[in-house]
Structures are given as structure tokens and as C-alpha cells.
Design an enzyme around this catalytic site. Structure first.
Site, mmCIF file in Angstrom:
data_model
loop_
_atom_site.group_PDB
_atom_site.id
_atom_site.type_symbol
_atom_site.label_atom_id
_atom_site.label_comp_id
_atom_site.label_asym_id
_atom_site.label_seq_id
_atom_site.Cartn_x
_atom_site.Cartn_y
_atom_site.Cartn_z
ATOM 1 N N VAL A 50 3.225 -7.314 -4.238
ATOM 2 C CA VAL A 50 2.702 -6.167 -4.977
ATOM 3 C C VAL A 50 3.858 -5.340 -5.555
ATOM 4 C CG1 VAL A 50 1.332 -4.041 -4.820
ATOM 5 C CG2 VAL A 50 0.611 -6.089 -3.554
ATOM 6 N N CYS A 51 4.921 -5.202 -4.796
ATOM 7 C CA CYS A 51 6.033 -4.328 -5.178
ATOM 8 C C CYS A 51 6.606 -4.602 -6.568
ATOM 9 C CB CYS A 51 7.140 -4.389 -4.130
ATOM 10 S SG CYS A 51 6.605 -3.880 -2.481
ATOM 11 N N PRO A 52 6.889 -5.862 -6.934
ATOM 12 C CA PRO A 52 7.478 -6.053 -8.263
ATOM 13 C C PRO A 52 6.538 -5.687 -9.407
ATOM 14 C CG PRO A 52 6.997 -8.176 -7.263
ATOM 15 C CD PRO A 52 6.784 -7.127 -6.197
#
Length: 178
Positions: A50-52
């Protein structure tokens, strides 16, 4: 957790500012952002899923933040070396226009109260800080749910009007008259 109307704690951390050899890292100090709007957004860990999507989303809107005299800092508890490796490896992060900050000792995450109690990583927290260093907005998502960069931008726009803004207000619409 620190919240609206409280002062952003002072910090001095390392950040990845470039992929150019010898120019990758800088000291990132809170004092360098005095007199500017600041968005701090935390993510749990590098090399995740999810972070990128969030980081790339902030990168795509970075000029919009700059146009509003607002700086953006992305922060996790990974080291600056892990940030650099991830930027080199992930195609959506190679040309990132803002600093990836390493809160390796968890100093800022703890001071702001955004460490996940079991995982020990930063929650998906977003802080909008005004030019006087006062927190004006806080948003926190569960580890599994990405935030909306458009909503962060909408809230920044509303705060910068210094007026009353109704539900779902967007820049260009009238504010409320009292």
C-alpha cells in the site's frame, strides 16, 4: 497522540533527497520549515504494497503542494539506506520530488503518538502544520488502508482560506458567511 492546536515537536532526522551518488542524504530539521505550511505523512514500512501507492500519489501532486507554499515530507521508521534502496528499486519512487525521512529511532513517531502499539511501526498518519508550527489537521488510517492525497489537498486548501468551509468544500467554491 498530538492533535490539532498543538505544536509540532522539533526534529532532526536523516532523509533521502536524491539518487545522485554523494548527494543522497541530508539532515532534515524542523527549523528549516518555519514560516511554511508542512504536510507530514507517515507510512509503516518500505518494500510493502500500500505504501508506494501513497508515496507515488503525493509525488504526483507535489507541485500542487509547492504552489500552495507547502512542503511535503514522507516518513517511516526505516533507515535512510532502506529508503534509498527502495527508491532505486521501485519505478514509481525513482523520481520522487520530496524527501523520504528516516525516523529510525522512532523519535518523531513517538513524540506525535503514531506508533502502532503491537507492530512498532508508524501508522498511516497525516499532519498538516501551519507556518507557525501548529498542527491544524491530523488523520490516521489503519495499516491496511491508504489515504487520499486529494483529501489532504482539499483540507490544506480549506485551512489556507482561514474561513469557514462547509462539508465537501473544494477550492474555488464560496466559503460560509456568518
Amino acid at each position: 497522540m498530538l492533535t490539532v492546536s498543538q505544536k509540532l515537536p522539533a526534529f532532526n532526522l536523516k532523509g533521502v533527497v536524491s539518487l545522485e551518488h554523494g548527494k543522497e542524504f541530508h539532515d532534515i530539521k524542523s527549523e528549516n520549515y518555519q514560516g511554511k505550511w508542512l504536510v507530514l505523512f507517515f507510512w509503516p514500512m518500505d518494500f510493502t504494497f500500500v505504501c508506494p501507492t501513497e508515496i507515488a500519489g503525493f509525488g504526483k501532486r507535489y507541485q500542487d503542494f509547492k504552489d500552495r507554499d507547502c512542503e511535503v515530507l514522507g516518513i517511516s521508521t526505516d533507515t535512510e539506506y532502506v529508503h534509498l534502496a527502495w527508491r532505486k528499486q521501485h519505478p514509481d519512487l525513482k523520481d520522487l520530488p520530496f524527501t523520504m525521512v528516516a525516523d529510525t529511532k522512532r523519535e518523531l513517531s513517538q513524540a506525535l503518538g503514531v506508533l502502532h502499539p503491537e507492530e512498532g511501526v508508524a501508522l498511516r498518519a497525516t499532519f498538516i502544520v501551519d507556518p507557525n508550527g501548529v498542527i491544524r489537521h491530523v488523520g490516521v488510517n489503519d495499516l491496511s488502508v491508504g489515504r487520499s492525497v486529494d483529501e489532504v489537498m482539499r483540507i490544506l486548501d480549506a485551512l489556507q482560506t482561514d474561513e469557514l468551509c462547509p462539508c465537501n468544500w473544494v477550492k474555488g467554491q464560496p466559503t460560509l458567511e456568518v
